[in-house]
Every structure is written in structure tokens, then in C-alpha cells.
Design an enzyme around this catalytic site. Structure first.
Site, PDB file in Angstrom:
ATOM      1  N   LYS A 104      85.115  17.536  68.466  1.00 30.98           N
ATOM      2  CA  LYS A 104      83.769  17.075  68.776  1.00 30.98           C
ATOM      3  C   LYS A 104      82.790  18.164  68.386  1.00 30.98           C
ATOM      4  O   LYS A 104      82.974  19.330  68.752  1.00 30.98           O
ATOM      5  CB  LYS A 104      83.660  16.803  70.290  1.00 30.98           C
ATOM      6  CG  LYS A 104      82.297  16.321  70.721  1.00 30.98           C
ATOM      7  CD  LYS A 104      82.220  14.811  70.725  1.00 30.98           C
ATOM      8  CE  LYS A 104      80.816  14.295  70.749  1.00 30.98           C
ATOM      9  NZ  LYS A 104      80.114  14.266  69.443  1.00 30.98           N
ATOM     10  N   GLN A 125      82.094  25.979  69.297  1.00 26.28           N
ATOM     11  CA  GLN A 125      82.174  24.652  69.914  1.00 26.28           C
ATOM     12  C   GLN A 125      83.428  24.499  70.786  1.00 26.28           C
ATOM     13  O   GLN A 125      83.412  23.787  71.783  1.00 26.28           O
ATOM     14  CB  GLN A 125      82.156  23.589  68.803  1.00 26.28           C
ATOM     15  CG  GLN A 125      81.755  22.201  69.258  1.00 26.28           C
ATOM     16  CD  GLN A 125      80.247  22.013  69.347  1.00 26.28           C
ATOM     17  OE1 GLN A 125      79.516  22.457  68.487  1.00 26.28           O
ATOM     18  NE2 GLN A 125      79.802  21.352  70.393  1.00 26.28           N
ATOM     19  N   LYS A 128      82.426  26.047  74.123  1.00 23.72           N
ATOM     20  CA  LYS A 128      81.320  25.283  74.708  1.00 23.72           C
ATOM     21  C   LYS A 128      81.836  23.965  75.278  1.00 23.72           C
ATOM     22  O   LYS A 128      81.526  23.596  76.407  1.00 23.72           O
ATOM     23  CB  LYS A 128      80.283  25.008  73.621  1.00 23.72           C
ATOM     24  CG  LYS A 128      79.081  24.213  74.083  1.00 23.72           C
ATOM     25  CD  LYS A 128      78.194  23.813  72.929  1.00 23.72           C
ATOM     26  CE  LYS A 128      77.836  25.005  72.073  1.00 23.72           C
ATOM     27  NZ  LYS A 128      76.799  24.701  71.083  1.00 23.72           N
ATOM     28  N   LYS A 140      83.071  20.969  63.785  1.00 22.05           N
ATOM     29  CA  LYS A 140      81.688  21.022  63.282  1.00 22.05           C
ATOM     30  C   LYS A 140      81.710  20.660  61.804  1.00 22.05           C
ATOM     31  O   LYS A 140      82.749  20.761  61.159  1.00 22.05           O
ATOM     32  CB  LYS A 140      81.132  22.441  63.456  1.00 22.05           C
ATOM     33  CG  LYS A 140      79.632  22.532  63.397  1.00 22.05           C
ATOM     34  CD  LYS A 140      78.959  22.156  64.705  1.00 22.05           C
ATOM     35  CE  LYS A 140      77.455  22.056  64.543  1.00 22.05           C
ATOM     36  NZ  LYS A 140      76.764  21.911  65.834  1.00 22.05           N
ATOM     37  N   GLY A 179      74.750  14.881  65.774  1.00 27.08           N
ATOM     38  CA  GLY A 179      73.702  15.533  64.988  1.00 27.08           C
ATOM     39  C   GLY A 179      73.659  17.035  65.198  1.00 27.08           C
ATOM     40  O   GLY A 179      74.355  17.588  66.051  1.00 27.08           O
ATOM     41  N   ASP A 180      72.861  17.675  64.389  1.00 32.67           N
ATOM     42  CA  ASP A 180      72.541  19.106  64.514  1.00 32.67           C
ATOM     43  C   ASP A 180      71.300  19.290  63.638  1.00 32.67           C
ATOM     44  O   ASP A 180      70.587  18.303  63.376  1.00 32.67           O
ATOM     45  CB  ASP A 180      73.725  19.969  64.036  1.00 32.67           C
ATOM     46  CG  ASP A 180      73.552  21.454  64.386  1.00 32.67           C
ATOM     47  OD1 ASP A 180      73.819  21.832  65.535  1.00 32.67           O
ATOM     48  OD2 ASP A 180      73.139  22.244  63.514  1.00 32.67           O
ATOM     49  N   THR A 224      70.039  18.464  75.115  1.00 32.90           N
ATOM     50  CA  THR A 224      70.220  19.891  74.814  1.00 32.90           C
ATOM     51  C   THR A 224      69.031  20.700  75.332  1.00 32.90           C
ATOM     52  O   THR A 224      69.206  21.746  75.966  1.00 32.90           O
ATOM     53  CB  THR A 224      70.417  20.117  73.298  1.00 32.90           C
ATOM     54  OG1 THR A 224      71.403  19.205  72.833  1.00 32.90           O
ATOM     55  CG2 THR A 224      70.853  21.534  73.003  1.00 32.90           C
ATOM     56  N   ASN A 255      64.625  18.973  67.654  1.00 33.75           N
ATOM     57  CA  ASN A 255      65.127  18.239  68.818  1.00 33.75           C
ATOM     58  C   ASN A 255      65.281  19.135  70.054  1.00 33.75           C
ATOM     59  O   ASN A 255      64.788  18.801  71.137  1.00 33.75           O
ATOM     60  CB  ASN A 255      66.466  17.579  68.455  1.00 33.75           C
ATOM     61  CG  ASN A 255      67.122  16.919  69.646  1.00 33.75           C
ATOM     62  OD1 ASN A 255      68.007  17.501  70.270  1.00 33.75           O
ATOM     63  ND2 ASN A 255      66.657  15.737  70.006  1.00 33.75           N
ATOM     64  N   SER A 392      76.870  13.898  74.993  1.00 31.98           N
ATOM     65  CA  SER A 392      77.611  13.183  73.946  1.00 31.98           C
ATOM     66  C   SER A 392      78.938  12.665  74.514  1.00 31.98           C
ATOM     67  O   SER A 392      79.361  11.546  74.216  1.00 31.98           O
ATOM     68  CB  SER A 392      77.903  14.097  72.759  1.00 31.98           C
ATOM     69  OG  SER A 392      76.812  14.117  71.867  1.00 31.98           O
TER      70      SER A 392
HETATM   71  P1  NDP Z   1      66.323  20.239  64.230  1.00 29.97           P
HETATM   72  O1  NDP Z   1      66.651  20.045  62.797  1.00 29.97           O
HETATM   73  O2  NDP Z   1      65.887  19.099  65.042  1.00 29.97           O
HETATM   74  O3  NDP Z   1      65.237  21.396  64.395  1.00 29.97           O
HETATM   75  C1  NDP Z   1      65.447  22.685  63.925  1.00 29.97           C
HETATM   76  C2  NDP Z   1      64.160  23.470  64.106  1.00 29.97           C
HETATM   77  O4  NDP Z   1      64.407  24.842  63.767  1.00 29.97           O
HETATM   78  C3  NDP Z   1      63.049  23.012  63.200  1.00 29.97           C
HETATM   79  O5  NDP Z   1      61.819  23.270  63.809  1.00 29.97           O
HETATM   80  C4  NDP Z   1      63.237  23.875  61.972  1.00 29.97           C
HETATM   81  O6  NDP Z   1      62.072  24.028  61.184  1.00 29.97           O
HETATM   82  C5  NDP Z   1      63.647  25.185  62.609  1.00 29.97           C
HETATM   83  N1  NDP Z   1      64.500  25.945  61.697  1.00 29.97           N
HETATM   84  C6  NDP Z   1      65.605  25.516  61.050  1.00 29.97           C
HETATM   85  N2  NDP Z   1      66.115  26.470  60.281  1.00 29.97           N
HETATM   86  C7  NDP Z   1      65.322  27.534  60.460  1.00 29.97           C
HETATM   87  C8  NDP Z   1      65.304  28.828  59.918  1.00 29.97           C
HETATM   88  N3  NDP Z   1      66.249  29.226  59.037  1.00 29.97           N
HETATM   89  N4  NDP Z   1      64.331  29.661  60.326  1.00 29.97           N
HETATM   90  C9  NDP Z   1      63.397  29.258  61.217  1.00 29.97           C
HETATM   91  N5  NDP Z   1      63.354  28.030  61.753  1.00 29.97           N
HETATM   92  C10 NDP Z   1      64.288  27.180  61.369  1.00 29.97           C
HETATM   93  O7  NDP Z   1      67.637  20.895  64.861  1.00 29.97           O
HETATM   94  P2  NDP Z   1      68.075  20.978  66.396  1.00 29.97           P
HETATM   95  O8  NDP Z   1      66.902  21.127  67.255  1.00 29.97           O
HETATM   96  O9  NDP Z   1      69.017  19.864  66.621  1.00 29.97           O
HETATM   97  O10 NDP Z   1      68.948  22.315  66.388  1.00 29.97           O
HETATM   98  C11 NDP Z   1      68.374  23.596  66.646  1.00 29.97           C
HETATM   99  C12 NDP Z   1      69.460  24.554  67.069  1.00 29.97           C
HETATM  100  O11 NDP Z   1      70.107  24.061  68.256  1.00 29.97           O
HETATM  101  C13 NDP Z   1      70.595  24.764  66.066  1.00 29.97           C
HETATM  102  O12 NDP Z   1      71.077  26.083  66.182  1.00 29.97           O
HETATM  103  C14 NDP Z   1      71.675  23.813  66.549  1.00 29.97           C
HETATM  104  O13 NDP Z   1      72.960  24.169  66.118  1.00 29.97           O
HETATM  105  C15 NDP Z   1      71.521  23.964  68.056  1.00 29.97           C
HETATM  106  N6  NDP Z   1      72.064  22.883  68.870  1.00 29.97           N
HETATM  107  C16 NDP Z   1      71.618  21.589  68.705  1.00 29.97           C
HETATM  108  C17 NDP Z   1      72.126  20.585  69.506  1.00 29.97           C
HETATM  109  C18 NDP Z   1      71.586  19.203  69.455  1.00 29.97           C
HETATM  110  O14 NDP Z   1      71.977  18.396  70.321  1.00 29.97           O
HETATM  111  N7  NDP Z   1      70.724  18.853  68.536  1.00 29.97           N
HETATM  112  C19 NDP Z   1      73.207  20.851  70.474  1.00 29.97           C
HETATM  113  C20 NDP Z   1      73.535  22.258  70.619  1.00 29.97           C
HETATM  114  C21 NDP Z   1      73.000  23.203  69.816  1.00 29.97           C
HETATM  115  P3  NDP Z   1      61.693  22.998  60.013  1.00 29.97           P
HETATM  116  O15 NDP Z   1      61.019  21.843  60.706  1.00 29.97           O
HETATM  117  O16 NDP Z   1      60.817  23.783  59.116  1.00 29.97           O
HETATM  118  O17 NDP Z   1      62.987  22.610  59.360  1.00 29.97           O
END
Ligand code: NDP
Length: 460
Positions: A104, A125, A128, A140, A179-180, A224, A255, A392
Site C-alpha cells: 500500500k 511506507q 508508516k 510506492k 495518490g501522492d 493527511t 493536498n 486509505s
Molecule cells: P500535491 O501534488 O498535492 O502538492 C505538492 C505541493 O508541494 C505543491 O504545492 C507543489 O508545488 C509543492 N512542491 C512539489 N515539489 C516541490 C519542490 N520540489 N519544491 C517545492 N515545492 C514543491 O502533493 P501532496 O500534497 O499530496 O504531497 C505533498 C507531500 O506529502 C509529499 O511529500 C507526499 O509524499 C506527502 N504525503 C502525501 C500524502 C497524501 O495523502 N497526499 C500522504 C502522505 C504523505 P507546485 O504546485 O508548484 O507543484
């Protein structure tokens, strides 16, 4: 190596050199995968006292087996863009560990995705998912596809091609992606449609993060971000503090960030800054979340546009400057290694009291050391952001039972889960002589359950 260990209690020194030996093997076998090495090192550094007390983990080769994914799949994703040009991306799925349940973990679409990134995320993961208390293994995946600037049709064609290959390796009892970064409800929808067509069956539990009208769970979208804030609230409670009245900085505006900001506001905090990969905004009066949601969730615009509607706010290009803003609580929710030593020192000198990792591995090992040294409350990603995968798993449970829980039911379960993760992590830290160290506590609490299941199931 493992036969060396036959006594109940082995010397710490022997264990340390065993752990160092396995870590060297990881580096040799996976050259140039610095993010994966970093994730393994962080876990291994925590495990020495557990191995000293439980030599059985060495006898059964648990560390050697845990760092080697059960299966790594890498594949071609050909697709045609709107100009009729054939494009080719690379797809990955790392099925890391299935000791306590089907693999997962999310799928990330971002140009930086490579074997190292997917392996670090898959490795994290494992622990976690174990911490959530739910029966889910670790995995992943993703692709180096860049969703930025692509049309909806291009996204659909790409995700369908991605799923045409991935569908051979997943299933509700085998591997359940979600998603991620770069993969939200739209992408999950297209992938689910393609999977359903290929399988000729409605296997709702094959993906999570689905839309509410076809098997999704209420509360998953928020899980999250909300879970991150619930965890940090637990952390703060022990020192008599809370979000109420605090100033907060949240990086990212995706997200995780959006729902972390929402919950922090609900608990009475003022979030003054957030960012995207181009820059950050600072709004001294508190960020207007409705504007951020519309810009990012609906219109797909850059965060810089926020200042056009809120002229009192400031926009600065570049991501790292966000950590120079004074705050009580910092929630890095964007991406890996976004807080380095310099950013950590800035946060500390500006009086930060707590850091909660909403993103995966957003702090470098040097940054974590600084937080520990300066007695900043520090919540590591595998504990703090586990709420997403926990809900999830609740989505999978609802799919199996063919029923849906209310938002309140899901949110209550999420709060309980986050509380348990905190309690189990802090208890493990105390038990193993690292009081208050949630990095050590989360690693140990997550590790033991998986390791014991691996022993019970034999060398397979
Ligand atoms: P999203 O794609 O929804 O959002 C990512 C955000 O981070 C965007 O604002 C993006 O900017 C910014 N970003 C991405 N890459 C970079 C970078 N290299 N430098 C600076 N800013 C960056 O992703 P999530 O919110 O889903 O995921 C964010 C983090 O949380 C990740 O590390 C993910 O692995 C982790 N996570 C997510 C979960 C989930 O349920 N979604 C669960 C557990 C962990 P821009 O809009 O410019 O792309």
C-alpha cells in the site's frame, strides 16, 4: 553474519557494526540512490537498542530482508500528446514489504521521480503503515511524467497507458496504490476506469483516494493534512501548548498543505505562509484559505497570484525563504529535503517550538539533529503524515463491506489513530532510552510489528 549472534544479549558494539555492515551493503547494492540511503540510515540509527535486546531480528536476517524490496517493477509508458507526438515516460512500482498486508502506498507523478525516490518512499511506507495499526504492507510508485502544463486529455491518455502496465501487478488483495505529488482525484479516476476496463470487474478496493460517487471515502481528501495537525496537537499537549493562538508556517499548497492549513485554522492558529515550487506567500493577517483552494484546487494557478487578490500579502520567489518567517509551528508539507541545516537554524533562531513533517522526509538528517539538540518538538513524517494512508485503509474496509461511513465516523477514527500513533511512538522512545525522541520511537514501534510478522512467516 547472522550466525555470529546466538546469545540473548549481544554487545551494543557488535550490533552497531552489524547495522553498519548492512548499511554499507545497501549503499553498494543501490549506488547513487542518496534519498534511499538517507531513509535507511534514519531507521537503522534508531534500531540498535532493539537489536541488542532482541538478537532474533539479526538471526532471521530481518534488516537485510527489509531493505531489499520484495519486487521492483520498472516499465515504459508510451502516450501521444495533443500535437500527435509520441512521448515515452518511465513508470515504477516498488513492492517493498507484504508481511502485514497487501502493498500500500501512493503514486507520484513528478519529473524528479527515479528509483531512489520511489525506494525511499516505499521503505518509509513499511513503517508508516505498520504504525497506523491497519493491515497494510509497504509500497510506492510513480513516474517521471510532469503533469504541469498538460491538458486534461493528455493526463487521461498518460494515466491510461500507465495503468495498462501497472494493472498486471496490483489488486485489492495484492497491491493498492493511491495518490501522492501530482496524483489527485482526477488521475485516480482515470486509472480506476482503465483498471476496471482491463479486468472486466468492479474491484473498488484496488485504488484509494477515489471519488465519493464510486467507492471513495469521506474524509480521505482531508486525512493527511488533518492527521498532521492532530498529531502535532498531541505533541504540543504534552508540553501544555496547542495550536490555539500559535503562528504557523506551512510549505506547499497541495493536498496535504491545504488541509493542514484548514485544520490549523479550525484549532485557532494563524497560518501566515504557504508556497508552491516557484515561491511563497506571506500574509501577516493569516492566509485566506478559500483563495488558496480556488487557485490551486480549481484553477491550477501559481501561488503568486494570491497577492493580486490580497495586496497586503507578499510574494517571494524561491522555496527555501519560507523558513525565515518567524513562527511557533512549522509544517513542511511540500517535498523531501526542503528543510536543510540552514533552514533548521533559521527556524530555531526565530523561536520555533514544534516541527511536524506533513511531507515525506522533508528534513535532512542534519536538520533533524539541530531540532533535537535545540529541544524543538519534532514529529517525523512516518508518524505525522500517516493519517492519509490510515484513511486509505478505512476506504478499503468500506469497499470490502460495501458500505460508507459518515465524515464524523471517519474523522473520529482518524483522530484515534493519530493519538495511538503518538502514544505508541512516545512509549517506544521512552522504553528504549530515548525519551521524547519521536524519530526513534516511530521507527521502533513501526519496525517491531513488521519484523515479528516476518519471523512468524518464515524465510520466504
Ligand atoms: P500535491 O501534488 O498535492 O502538492 C505538492 C505541493 O508541494 C505543491 O504545492 C507543489 O508545488 C509543492 N512542491 C512539489 N515539489 C516541490 C519542490 N520540489 N519544491 C517545492 N515545492 C514543491 O502533493 P501532496 O500534497 O499530496 O504531497 C505533498 C507531500 O506529502 C509529499 O511529500 C507526499 O509524499 C506527502 N504525503 C502525501 C500524502 C497524501 O495523502 N497526499 C500522504 C502522505 C504523505 P507546485 O504546485 O508548484 O507543484
Amino acid at each position: 553474519m547472522t550466525t555470529l549472534v546466538q546469545h540473548q544479549h549481544v554487545e551494543t558494539q557488535i550490533v552497531e557494526s552489524y547495522v553498519a555492515e548492512v548499511y554499507e551493503l545497501v549503499k553498494k547494492r543501490n549506488p547513487n540512490e542518496s534519498e534511499f540511503h538517507q531513509a535507511v540510515k534514519e531507521v537503522f540509527d534508531s534500531l540498535v537498542p532493539v537489536l541488542v535486546e532482541n538478537p532474533k531480528y539479526m538471526e532471521h536476517g530481518i534488516l537485510e530482508r527489509m531493505v531489499e524490496p520484495e519486487r521492483v517493477i520498472s516499465f515504459q509508458i508510451p502516450w501521444i500528446d495533443d500535437q500527435g507526438t509520441v512521448r515515452v515516460n518511465r513508470g515504477f512500482r516498488v513492492q517493498f514489504n507484504s508481511a502485514i498486508g497487501p502493498y500500500k502506498g501512493g503514486l507520484r507523478f513528478h519529473p524528479s521521480v527515479n528509483a531512489s525516490i520511489v525506494k525511499f518512499l516505499g521503505f518509509e511506507q513499511i513503517f508508516k503503515n505498520s504504525l497506523t495499526g491497519q493491515p497494510i504492507g509497504g509500497g510506492k510508485g510513480g513516474s517521471d511524467f510532469d503533469p504541469k502544463g498538460k491538458s486534461d486529455r493528455e493526463i487521461m491518455r498518460f494515466t491510461q497507458s500507465f495503468m495498462s502496465e501497472l494493472s498486471k501487478y496490483i489488486g485489492p488483495d495484492v497491491d493498492v496504490p493511491a495518490g501522492d505529488i501530482g496524483v489527485g482525484a482526477r488521475e485516480i479516476g482515470y486509472m480506476f476506469g482503465q483498471y476496471k476496463k482491463i479486468r472486466g470487474a468492479y474491484e473498488a478496493g484496488v485504488l484509494t483516494g477515489k471519488g465519493l460517487n464510486y467507492g471513495g471515502s469521506l474524509g480521505r481528501k482531508e486525512a493527511t493534512g488533518y492527521g498532521t495537525v492532530y498529531f502535532v496537537e498531541e505533541m504540543l499537549r504534552d508540553s501544555g501548548r496547542g495550536f490555539k493562538g500559535s503562528t504557523v508556517v506551512v510549505s506547499g499548497s497541495g493536498n496535504v498543505s491545504i488541509y493542514a492549513i484548514e485544520k490549523a485554522h479550525q484549532l485557532g492558529a494563524k497560518v501566515v505562509a504557504c508556497s508552491d515550487s516557484s515561491g511563497y506567500i506571506y500574509d501577516e493577517q493569516g492566509i485566506n484559505l478559500e483563495t488558496v483552494k480556488r487557485l490551486k484546487e480549481v484553477e491550477g494557478k501559481r501561488i503568486s497570484e494570491y497577492v493580486e487578490e490580497h495586496p497586503n500579502a507578499q510574494y517571494h520567489s524561491g522555496c527555501s525563504g519560507i523558513w525565515s518567517i518567524p513562527c511557533d509551528i512549522a509544517l513542511p508539507c511540500a517535498t523531501q529535503n526542503e528543510i536543510d541545516e540552514i533552514a533548521a537554524k533559521l527556524l530555531v533562531s526565530n523561536g520555533v517550538i514544534a516541527v511536524g513533517e506533513g511531507a515525506n522526509m522533508p528534513s535532512t538528517l542534519e536538520a533533524i539533529s539541530i531540532f533535537h539538540e535545540k529541544k524543538v518538538l519534532f514529529g517525523p513524517a512516518k508518524a505525522v503524515n500517516a493519517g492519509g494512508v490510515a484513511v486509505s485503509a478505512l476506504e478499503m474496509a468500506q469497499n470490502s463491506m460495501r458500505l460508507s461511513w459518515t465524515l464524523d465516523e471517519v474523522d473520529t477514527k482518524l483522530q484515534e489513530i493519530m493519538k495511538n500513533i503518538y502514544t505508541n511512538s512516545i512509549n517506544a522512545a521512552n522504553e528504549y532510552n530515548a525519551p521524547g525522541n519521536l524519530v526513534v520511537g516511530a521507527n521502533i514501534a513501526g519496525f517491531k510489528k513488521v519484523a515479528d510478522a516476518m519471523i512468524a512467516q518464515g524465510v520466504i
